[in-house]
Design a protein around this motif. Structure first.
Motif, PDB file in Angstrom:
ATOM      1  N   THR A   1      18.623  45.680 -38.272  1.00  0.00           N
ATOM      2  CA  THR A   1      19.950  46.240 -38.520  1.00  0.00           C
ATOM      3  C   THR A   1      20.813  45.305 -39.352  1.00  0.00           C
ATOM      4  O   THR A   1      20.720  44.082 -39.243  1.00  0.00           O
ATOM      5  N   MET A   2      21.658  45.905 -40.170  1.00  0.00           N
ATOM      6  CA  MET A   2      22.743  45.206 -40.848  1.00  0.00           C
ATOM      7  C   MET A   2      23.988  45.407 -39.994  1.00  0.00           C
ATOM      8  O   MET A   2      24.223  46.514 -39.484  1.00  0.00           O
ATOM      9  N   VAL A   3      24.781  44.374 -39.837  1.00  0.00           N
ATOM     10  CA  VAL A   3      25.933  44.432 -38.928  1.00  0.00           C
ATOM     11  C   VAL A   3      27.225  44.387 -39.735  1.00  0.00           C
ATOM     12  O   VAL A   3      27.406  43.509 -40.589  1.00  0.00           O
ATOM     13  N   VAL A   4      28.115  45.322 -39.456  1.00  0.00           N
ATOM     14  CA  VAL A   4      29.388  45.414 -40.173  1.00  0.00           C
ATOM     15  C   VAL A   4      30.530  45.431 -39.155  1.00  0.00           C
ATOM     16  O   VAL A   4      30.326  45.666 -37.961  1.00  0.00           O
TER      17      VAL A   4
ATOM     18  N   GLU B   1      18.989  53.494 -42.773  1.00  0.00           N
ATOM     19  CA  GLU B   1      20.256  54.138 -43.128  1.00  0.00           C
ATOM     20  C   GLU B   1      21.018  53.302 -44.155  1.00  0.00           C
ATOM     21  O   GLU B   1      21.534  53.828 -45.144  1.00  0.00           O
ATOM     22  N   TYR B   2      21.087  51.997 -43.931  1.00  0.00           N
ATOM     23  CA  TYR B   2      21.846  51.114 -44.813  1.00  0.00           C
ATOM     24  C   TYR B   2      21.235  51.081 -46.220  1.00  0.00           C
ATOM     25  O   TYR B   2      21.948  51.079 -47.232  1.00  0.00           O
ATOM     26  N   PHE B   3      19.896  51.086 -46.293  1.00  0.00           N
ATOM     27  CA  PHE B   3      19.191  51.021 -47.576  1.00  0.00           C
ATOM     28  C   PHE B   3      18.500  52.352 -47.879  1.00  0.00           C
ATOM     29  O   PHE B   3      17.408  52.381 -48.459  1.00  0.00           O
TER      30      PHE B   3
ATOM     31  N   PHE C   1      15.061  52.728 -50.005  1.00  0.00           N
ATOM     32  CA  PHE C   1      13.867  53.038 -49.225  1.00  0.00           C
ATOM     33  C   PHE C   1      13.239  54.359 -49.679  1.00  0.00           C
ATOM     34  O   PHE C   1      12.017  54.505 -49.677  1.00  0.00           O
ATOM     35  N   SER C   2      14.071  55.311 -50.064  1.00  0.00           N
ATOM     36  CA  SER C   2      13.555  56.593 -50.538  1.00  0.00           C
ATOM     37  C   SER C   2      12.776  56.401 -51.839  1.00  0.00           C
ATOM     38  O   SER C   2      11.696  56.993 -52.028  1.00  0.00           O
TER      39      SER C   2
ATOM     40  N   LEU D   1       9.612  54.150 -43.904  1.00  0.00           N
ATOM     41  CA  LEU D   1      10.818  53.809 -44.654  1.00  0.00           C
ATOM     42  C   LEU D   1      11.862  54.926 -44.606  1.00  0.00           C
ATOM     43  O   LEU D   1      13.036  54.690 -44.888  1.00  0.00           O
ATOM     44  N   LEU D   2      11.430  56.111 -44.256  1.00  0.00           N
ATOM     45  CA  LEU D   2      12.325  57.266 -44.304  1.00  0.00           C
ATOM     46  C   LEU D   2      12.908  57.643 -42.944  1.00  0.00           C
ATOM     47  O   LEU D   2      13.797  58.494 -42.879  1.00  0.00           O
ATOM     48  N   GLN D   3      12.413  57.030 -41.865  1.00  0.00           N
ATOM     49  CA  GLN D   3      12.827  57.456 -40.527  1.00  0.00           C
ATOM     50  C   GLN D   3      13.363  56.283 -39.714  1.00  0.00           C
ATOM     51  O   GLN D   3      12.740  55.227 -39.666  1.00  0.00           O
ATOM     52  N   ASN D   4      14.486  56.495 -39.058  1.00  0.00           N
ATOM     53  CA  ASN D   4      15.052  55.497 -38.147  1.00  0.00           C
ATOM     54  C   ASN D   4      14.311  55.589 -36.821  1.00  0.00           C
ATOM     55  O   ASN D   4      14.799  56.136 -35.840  1.00  0.00           O
ATOM     56  N   ASN D   5      13.104  55.055 -36.838  1.00  0.00           N
ATOM     57  CA  ASN D   5      12.213  55.205 -35.701  1.00  0.00           C
ATOM     58  C   ASN D   5      11.228  54.042 -35.704  1.00  0.00           C
ATOM     59  O   ASN D   5      10.341  53.974 -36.567  1.00  0.00           O
ATOM     60  N   GLU D   6      11.366  53.137 -34.742  1.00  0.00           N
ATOM     61  CA  GLU D   6      10.512  51.961 -34.694  1.00  0.00           C
ATOM     62  C   GLU D   6       9.042  52.342 -34.503  1.00  0.00           C
ATOM     63  O   GLU D   6       8.144  51.594 -34.886  1.00  0.00           O
ATOM     64  N   ASP D   7       8.790  53.509 -33.912  1.00  0.00           N
ATOM     65  CA  ASP D   7       7.413  53.961 -33.734  1.00  0.00           C
ATOM     66  C   ASP D   7       6.700  54.134 -35.077  1.00  0.00           C
ATOM     67  O   ASP D   7       5.484  53.927 -35.185  1.00  0.00           O
ATOM     68  N   MET D   8       7.452  54.530 -36.116  1.00  0.00           N
ATOM     69  CA  MET D   8       6.842  54.708 -37.430  1.00  0.00           C
ATOM     70  C   MET D   8       6.431  53.357 -38.023  1.00  0.00           C
ATOM     71  O   MET D   8       5.361  53.237 -38.638  1.00  0.00           O
ATOM     72  N   ASP D   9       7.265  52.344 -37.840  1.00  0.00           N
ATOM     73  CA  ASP D   9       6.873  50.992 -38.255  1.00  0.00           C
ATOM     74  C   ASP D   9       5.614  50.558 -37.510  1.00  0.00           C
ATOM     75  O   ASP D   9       4.705  49.950 -38.085  1.00  0.00           O
ATOM     76  N   MET D  10       5.586  50.865 -36.223  1.00  0.00           N
ATOM     77  CA  MET D  10       4.430  50.509 -35.403  1.00  0.00           C
ATOM     78  C   MET D  10       3.152  51.130 -35.965  1.00  0.00           C
ATOM     79  O   MET D  10       2.125  50.446 -36.117  1.00  0.00           O
ATOM     80  N   LEU D  11       3.198  52.415 -36.297  1.00  0.00           N
ATOM     81  CA  LEU D  11       2.014  53.098 -36.787  1.00  0.00           C
ATOM     82  C   LEU D  11       1.596  52.576 -38.165  1.00  0.00           C
ATOM     83  O   LEU D  11       0.399  52.411 -38.441  1.00  0.00           O
TER      84      LEU D  11
END
Length: 572
Positions: free
Chosen positions: A159-162, A175-177, A181-182, A211-221
């Motif tokens: 996450t980026m923190v604002v 979301e931030y990038f 990412f798209s 890269l398209l989904q805010n879902n850590e499971d996708m990074d895992m896969l």
């Protein structure tokens, strides 16, 4: 005086000429004329170019993570460089650091290309004006208000923190990038269409979706598919390592915050700095790596306190780890931040990643062009200045590659991320120290297994000790690897495994080196198991003394002439 977005350059033309010529070493990556590229199938050649395009887009993401001014200052230099020598030289320096500022591994203060423009402790992961004290106070107030999930996101890796009023808000990378990412995902999908290997094709598709989904499971896969690839012609990696964020780990050194974090079972993970690597797998170099892989189940049983924690490597099961030697075509983002050195190998995913926590494997990738970029003339001068002639025959840069293999395998041994991340700002130092000491402690085992000879063992020891001769006192906690080198150098001195004669020439007692490092390894694992930032800091303070001998070594380095910077020469 010319300014760039209101900032003056910090160095003269003459300064920058010296920095980018006399003090800079080229790291030359593969071109389309290389035999490795020409041997690729046509589909893989097309895929490779889309992977490079993805890597270049990701570089802009990394620039934003690193410093809020990076993109604007780079653009200003690029626009002026064609007609302005000063700007052209500054741009070359910017591209070396891959940012407006950074350490070079020698000078105590960072190199700041522009006057009054530095990089904050929290990089751009956090608001630039956020102090450590304010950060802690905001989190304490959020705890009082019961905003536990918001804190959990702030202290997570992706996450980026604002600022949001008098609070902080975390925004996921996807979301931030979102725009970047798209674009990257699109390039990966096109590359997947062209590439010839089915495993690689499948990995690219998973990575694009992650890269398209805010879902850590996708990074895992995506990570799990990436770590399974052993016999693919191409290599593509999105690196996610968290050594650069100096802000997040400080919460563990605040007693009240540490108590609340433990009470609410929040895992504190520094922010991931992103990078991209593109290359062609070298089959001959990979064969050697796989020989070392076979020893890992035995080594896991030899780790200190092995019965007190569960390791990712087990003595009675297959090693979930692929290993490849790679000819590099492109390095971007974190990989291209040449701030005092370059990564010559990497073991990913790190233990904090979900893929590892859920039983996935790892992948070791070795960077041929980085390790092969040597200054032979300066090396010979260093041997004459530092090493007793009796040991010159044992110095061999290729032996250092064996040490690195042991180091990267060492990251897969020992306590899990639960323990590794508990050392606060010292966590990276402790983990890298562990990997080094694993490598040297267990080198004699490779002799017993017939992988290396006794003569090769002496070459490994000598070449590794030679890299511990520091050019300057390292900066805590930023210069992780150099702090580790100092700890190990001082330990070898205390054990008389190395010593300097009346002419300040180095001698080695080969029989004492591995035992000294195993003793150090035991201390390091004990620190990780203790989950104590205070114990980690005390260990570092006690083992990083700097005296007249260290000053002599640093001064001698300077007399020989220092190459402080790296310039990546890329043809794609």
């Amino acid at each position: 005086m010319t300014t760039y977005n209101g900032y003056e350059l910090n160095y003269t033309v003459e300064d920058l000429k010296k920095m980018t010529s006399e003090e800079m070493t080229d790291v030359i990556l593969l071109s389309e004329e290389s035999p490795a590229y020409k041997a690729l199938a046509e589909g893989d050649k097309k895929a490779l170019k889309h992977l490079v395009a993805a890597a270049k887009i990701l570089n802009n993401v990394s620039l934003q993570q690193d410093n809020p001014h990076n993109l604007a200052q780079k653009q200003a230099l690029e626009e002026a460089a064609a007609n302005n020598e000063h700007a052209a030289l500054a741009l070359k320096m910017f591209n070396s650091l891959n940012g407006v500022s950074g350490l070079n591994g020698i000078d105590a203060e960072p190199i700041n290309i522009f006057k009054e423009l530095t990089t904050p402790k929290g990089k751009n992961f956090y608001p630039a004006d956020l102090s450590e004290e304010e950060f802690h106070n905001i989190l304490l107030n959020m705890f009082k208000n019961g905003e536990i999930n918001a804190i959990r996101r702030i202290l997570s890796a992706r996450t980026m923190v604002v600022r949001e009023g008098n609070k902080l808000k975390a925004i996921d990378y996807t979301e931030y990038f979102k725009d970047e990412f798209s674009e990257i995902a699109n390039e990966l999908e096109v590359a997947a269409h062209y590439c010839t290997n089915s495993l690689f094709k499948e990995f690219l598709s998973w990575q694009a979706q992650a890269l398209l989904q805010n879902n850590e499971d996708m990074d895992m896969l995506a990570d799990k598919h990436w770590a399974m690839m052993q016999a693919t012609p191409l290599e593509f990696t999105i690196s996610r390592e968290n050594y650069d964020d100096e802000m997040t780990p400080t919460v563990l050194e605040n007693p009240e915050l540490a108590r609340l974090i433990k009470e609410h079972n929040i895992e504190v993970i520094a922010k991931d700095m992103l990078g991209a690597r593109v290359g062609i797998v070298n089959l001959e170099g990979t064969k050697l790596l796989l020989e070392f892989k076979d020893t890992m189940p035995k080594l896991c049983k030899m780790m200190p306190f092995a019965d007190k924690y569960e390791q990712s490597i087990h003595a009675d099961s297959d090693v979930k780890q692929t290993m490849v030697d790679v000819d590099l075509v492109c390095l971007s983002g974190d990989y291209a931040q040449c701030r005092g050195g370059m990564t010559i190998a990497q073991n990913l995913p790190n233990n904090d990643k979900l893929s590892i926590k859920t039983g996935g494997g790892r992948r070791n990738v070795y960077h041929r062009q980085v390790r092969q970029s040597k200054d032979e003339e300066r090396t010979q001068k260093m041997l004459k200045a530092f090493l007793h002639p009796d040991f010159h025959k044992y110095y061999d840069p290729e032996a250092d590659h064996i040490f690195v293999i042991g180091h990267e395998n060492g990251h897969s041994l020992g306590p899990s991320s639960e323990y590794q991340n508990s050392s606060g700002v010292c966590k990276s130092i402790i983990e890298e120290n562990k990997a080094d000491t694993v490598s040297i402690s267990f080198m004699p085992e490779y002799v017993k297994q017939g992988i290396i000879t006794e003569e090769r063992l002496k070459q490994i020891y000598t070449t590794w000790v030679f890299r511990l001769l520091l050019r300057a006192k390292p900066v805590f906690p930023t210069e992780t690897y150099k702090i580790v080198d100092l700890i190990e150098f001082n330990t070898l001195l205390k054990h008389r495994a190395i010593w300097f004669d009346e002419n300040n020439l180095l001698h080695l007692d080969f029989d004492k080196i591995s035992p000294a490092m195993y003793e150090l390894l035991t201390k390091v694992v004990d620190i990780q198991l203790s989950k104590s930032p205070q114990k980690a800091r005390q260990y570092i303070e006690e083992n990083t003394e700097w005296d007249k001998l260290h000053e002599h070594i640093a001064a001698t380095h300077k007399l020989l002439g220092l190459k402080k910077y790296r310039n990546i020469v890329s043809y794609f």
